[in-house]
Design a protein around this motif. Sequence first.
Motif, PDB file in Angstrom:
ATOM      1  N   PHE A 140      -6.955  -8.766  10.233  1.00 20.28           N
ATOM      2  CA  PHE A 140      -6.960  -7.285   9.948  1.00 20.28           C
ATOM      3  C   PHE A 140      -7.014  -6.085  11.009  1.00 20.28           C
ATOM      4  O   PHE A 140      -6.436  -5.308  10.898  1.00 20.28           O
ATOM      5  CB  PHE A 140      -9.036  -7.438   9.649  1.00 20.28           C
ATOM      6  N   MET A 141      -7.764  -6.982  12.155  1.00 21.36           N
ATOM      7  CA  MET A 141      -7.129  -5.373  13.124  1.00 21.36           C
ATOM      8  C   MET A 141      -5.712  -5.271  13.708  1.00 21.36           C
ATOM      9  O   MET A 141      -5.290  -3.698  13.651  1.00 21.36           O
ATOM     10  CB  MET A 141      -7.953  -6.304  14.958  1.00 21.36           C
ATOM     11  N   GLU A 142      -4.630  -6.254  13.831  1.00 18.93           N
ATOM     12  CA  GLU A 142      -3.816  -6.258  14.040  1.00 18.93           C
ATOM     13  C   GLU A 142      -2.981  -5.581  13.193  1.00 18.93           C
ATOM     14  O   GLU A 142      -2.114  -5.112  13.379  1.00 18.93           O
ATOM     15  CB  GLU A 142      -3.233  -7.846  14.118  1.00 18.93           C
ATOM     16  N   GLY A 143      -3.101  -5.804  11.718  1.00 14.92           N
ATOM     17  CA  GLY A 143      -2.795  -5.148  10.784  1.00 14.92           C
ATOM     18  C   GLY A 143      -1.935  -5.633   9.615  1.00 14.92           C
ATOM     19  O   GLY A 143      -0.977  -5.435   8.936  1.00 14.92           O
ATOM     20  N   ALA A 144      -1.910  -7.306  10.102  1.00 15.18           N
ATOM     21  CA  ALA A 144      -1.162  -8.017   9.513  1.00 15.18           C
ATOM     22  C   ALA A 144      -2.134  -8.072   7.540  1.00 15.18           C
ATOM     23  O   ALA A 144      -2.699  -9.394   7.893  1.00 15.18           O
ATOM     24  CB  ALA A 144      -0.922  -8.774   9.991  1.00 15.18           C
ATOM     25  N   TYR A 145      -1.639  -7.209   7.072  1.00 12.20           N
ATOM     26  CA  TYR A 145      -2.904  -7.551   5.777  1.00 12.20           C
ATOM     27  C   TYR A 145      -2.664  -9.004   4.552  1.00 12.20           C
ATOM     28  O   TYR A 145      -2.857  -9.263   4.629  1.00 12.20           O
ATOM     29  CB  TYR A 145      -2.434  -5.661   5.042  1.00 12.20           C
ATOM     30  N   ASN A 146      -1.157  -8.839   4.895  1.00  9.33           N
ATOM     31  CA  ASN A 146      -0.743 -10.022   4.224  1.00  9.33           C
ATOM     32  C   ASN A 146      -1.134 -11.364   4.589  1.00  9.33           C
ATOM     33  O   ASN A 146      -1.688 -11.742   3.379  1.00  9.33           O
ATOM     34  CB  ASN A 146       1.535 -10.214   3.831  1.00  9.33           C
ATOM     35  N   ARG A 147      -1.493 -11.403   5.659  1.00 14.64           N
ATOM     36  CA  ARG A 147      -2.425 -12.193   5.818  1.00 14.64           C
ATOM     37  C   ARG A 147      -3.986 -12.726   5.833  1.00 14.64           C
ATOM     38  O   ARG A 147      -4.566 -13.634   5.399  1.00 14.64           O
ATOM     39  CB  ARG A 147      -2.288 -12.781   7.201  1.00 14.64           C
ATOM     40  N   HIS A 204      -4.247  -8.610  19.883  1.00 17.42           N
ATOM     41  CA  HIS A 204      -4.234  -7.154  19.368  1.00 17.42           C
ATOM     42  C   HIS A 204      -3.346  -6.657  20.124  1.00 17.42           C
ATOM     43  O   HIS A 204      -2.059  -5.783  19.911  1.00 17.42           O
ATOM     44  CB  HIS A 204      -5.071  -6.742  18.674  1.00 17.42           C
ATOM     45  N   LYS A 239       0.885  -0.237  10.373  1.00 16.14           N
ATOM     46  CA  LYS A 239      -0.690   0.470  10.964  1.00 16.14           C
ATOM     47  C   LYS A 239      -0.346   0.487  12.679  1.00 16.14           C
ATOM     48  O   LYS A 239      -1.210   1.504  12.631  1.00 16.14           O
ATOM     49  CB  LYS A 239      -1.686  -1.051  10.881  1.00 16.14           C
ATOM     50  N   GLN A 274      -9.469 -10.267  13.216  1.00 11.72           N
ATOM     51  CA  GLN A 274      -7.868 -11.181  13.635  1.00 11.72           C
ATOM     52  C   GLN A 274      -6.956  -9.880  13.639  1.00 11.72           C
ATOM     53  O   GLN A 274      -6.715  -9.533  13.837  1.00 11.72           O
ATOM     54  CB  GLN A 274      -7.522 -11.988  14.540  1.00 11.72           C
ATOM     55  N   HIS A 321     -18.687  -8.493  16.615  1.00 11.33           N
ATOM     56  CA  HIS A 321     -19.050  -9.035  17.330  1.00 11.33           C
ATOM     57  C   HIS A 321     -20.213  -8.992  17.920  1.00 11.33           C
ATOM     58  O   HIS A 321     -20.337  -9.955  19.112  1.00 11.33           O
ATOM     59  CB  HIS A 321     -18.015  -7.873  18.314  1.00 11.33           C
TER      60      HIS A 321
END
Lengths: 487, 268
Positions: free
Chosen positions: B153-160, A352, A395, B151, B127
């Motif tokens: 979710f954290m990165e921000g790739a919400y479509n994934r 990330h 984001k 992961q 975690h």
Amino acid sequence: MTEDVEMKELPAPSNSATSSSPSTLNHLKEIASLIETGAYAREVRRIVRAVRLTMALRRKLKAQVLCAFLNFALSPGSEPHNRLAAHLPKEDEHEMEFDTATSVSQSPVKHPLPELEIYCYLLVLIYLIDQKKYSEAKACSSASVARLKNLNRRTVDVLASRLYFYYSLSYELTGDLAEIRGNLLALHRIATLRHDELGQETLLNLLLRNYLHYNLYDQAEKLRSKAPRFEAHSNQQFCRYLFYLGKIRTIQLEYTDAKESLLQAARKAPVAALGFRVQCNKWAIIVRLLLGEIPERTVFMQKGMENALRPYFELTNAVRIGDLELFKSVAEKFSTTFSSDRTHNLIVRLRHNVIRTGLRNISISYSRISLADVAKKLRLDTANPVADAESIVAKAIRDGAIDATIDHANGWMVSKETGDIYSTNEPQIAFNSRIAFCLNMHNDAVRALRFPPNSHKEKESAEKRRERQQQEQELAKHIAEEDDDEF
Amino acid sequence: MDPKLAEVSQLFERFKAACAREDVDTCCNVLSKLKVLLTGFSSLPPLFEDTPNAIHELTLARDIYEHAVLLSVKIGDQDAFERDFFQLKPYYTDASSSRLPPSSQEYMILGLNLLRLLVQNRIAEFHTELELLSSTALENPCIKHAVELEQSFMEGAYNRVLSAKQTVPCKTYDYFMDLLAKTVRDEIAGCSEKAYGYLSVSDARQMLLFSSDNELLQYIKEEQPEWEIKTGQVIFQKAKESASCKEIPSLQLINQTLSYARELERIV
């Protein structure tokens, strides 16, 4: 004197004893006498010194020397002596017989001090561990801990805490750490009841180490938050505590606290503790990467640590550039190192950060760039890179990592102008944190000053008191005169 | 066989039958009875005594708790899930190493728990739980699914995240995936607010995954009153940002300066 007689007799007939053996024995005897005086005067400091001197002698301990010392310290036929001698290997039968012969002819049976007995346990344990006889060390340490439960003297506390440490170490080296957890908890309770602060500290650290060995971060944190805290007595124990605290905080995603603890642990650790400092530095590097800052090159170039920190150096490089491909290849290349350091899960979290850094670089360099190009530069290898890139950028904007806007219709990212940092409050905040740190350091140093214990008890003799009062009077007169002069 | 053991087994069979029939009330009743009966066995945690029937009892207890967990997912009770999972955990960690054969549903339930922590936004615990898993566990598809979800979710790739809904390893995950979808929608709304100046209504509807314009309008009315809708475009509020730079945080500065003065005076 009986001691002199023994010294002269011992070197002559012992053919296998090397020249260092008598002097080691002498050292041990000196240490024993130091412990005795300390015990009688109830001064814990002497016992601490005794332990320190023993550590210096560690390399030179041999079985014969230990046997001779045991004979000297504990009377040969007694219960404690038999128990301890059973743990030592019977290397030189001839040696043993001669020693028993001399000591029997000596002065009356000494009633051994408990401190001395525990000290003998400690010596035997250190010897066994250095000789890698771990199962015997385990047996010996269990016996010593059982013996310690009956003693309740403050002067034994220092020796007891070292014994607990070696007890845990011997079990760890044989891989049975989970067995002693119950014992350690019971010992911690006993130490708290007796207000044995050094013992409490040591046992808390040993328990935390025990839990962290099995990755039970949850239970470790529960214990740590409930255990009573107080000023650290021993620098080494404090360093260890900070390291374990840092590890727990890292796993719980509280990176700022973790960074502080880990860096403090690395700083306070003695220079000789290279392995410990390397571990602290490894975790500190990862935490700093997770926080988004890049550690400087000098961190990796510290003396003696270059090889160990090499994988982390390459990792930092990958994160700094912001290249996902490089990051993946580095992570795979050094995966065994990372697994053995137990940092593997943390490295996975770094992905990330790599993306963020890459995004930040792009945002600073381009005033306007299409999202398809962003995806290509970041090397996002997913099914739908453009849509992914868009969400990731959105984001990042929300988290404040980059300053930009997205134009959805045209599929662009437009960066905003970065303003002048000095006109905001940023410098003030940074200065404040540094000032607070320096002031804290100053206060800690003042508190750590130690004065010799009896200085305040010195009663002034009558003479001195008269002298002092006379001086004070003169001073008062002088000040009064000065005031008059001014008027 | 031991009479107590026989009784419990019989009751358990009834429980399983009720579950298959989707008869939730009977299930709950029978479950409470089962739990009371289980306290009679001394080979269970926390005592872990070595009775002759120990293995049988432990396996039976573990099965009962696994079914209890799955039941709580079915009725959508997250607290019950948490309770039952905590009771189930010692069977996986402590008992498994010594005597019990591994359970077939272990990884699925562990994955479910991870997903639940993710949905409730308890990332620190997520975690911590992850650390406890061995590397073989991490290869398992159920658990891998949860990890990759976190992961993304954290990165921000919400479509994934939303597309992962199609690739669930087992049906029981659906409940949590629905909850996750709702959280994701809120996140997307928050991000879009800051990232875009304006969006056309059709684009907004697509991004927030509404099936019709009306739903979108309703959502905006309820959740996001600051957004304006004009001429087929959704305009996000951005005017408030720049005004704050001119103020000086005087209270903070005063406090800081006073503390400096106090500390400096202490230096002798």
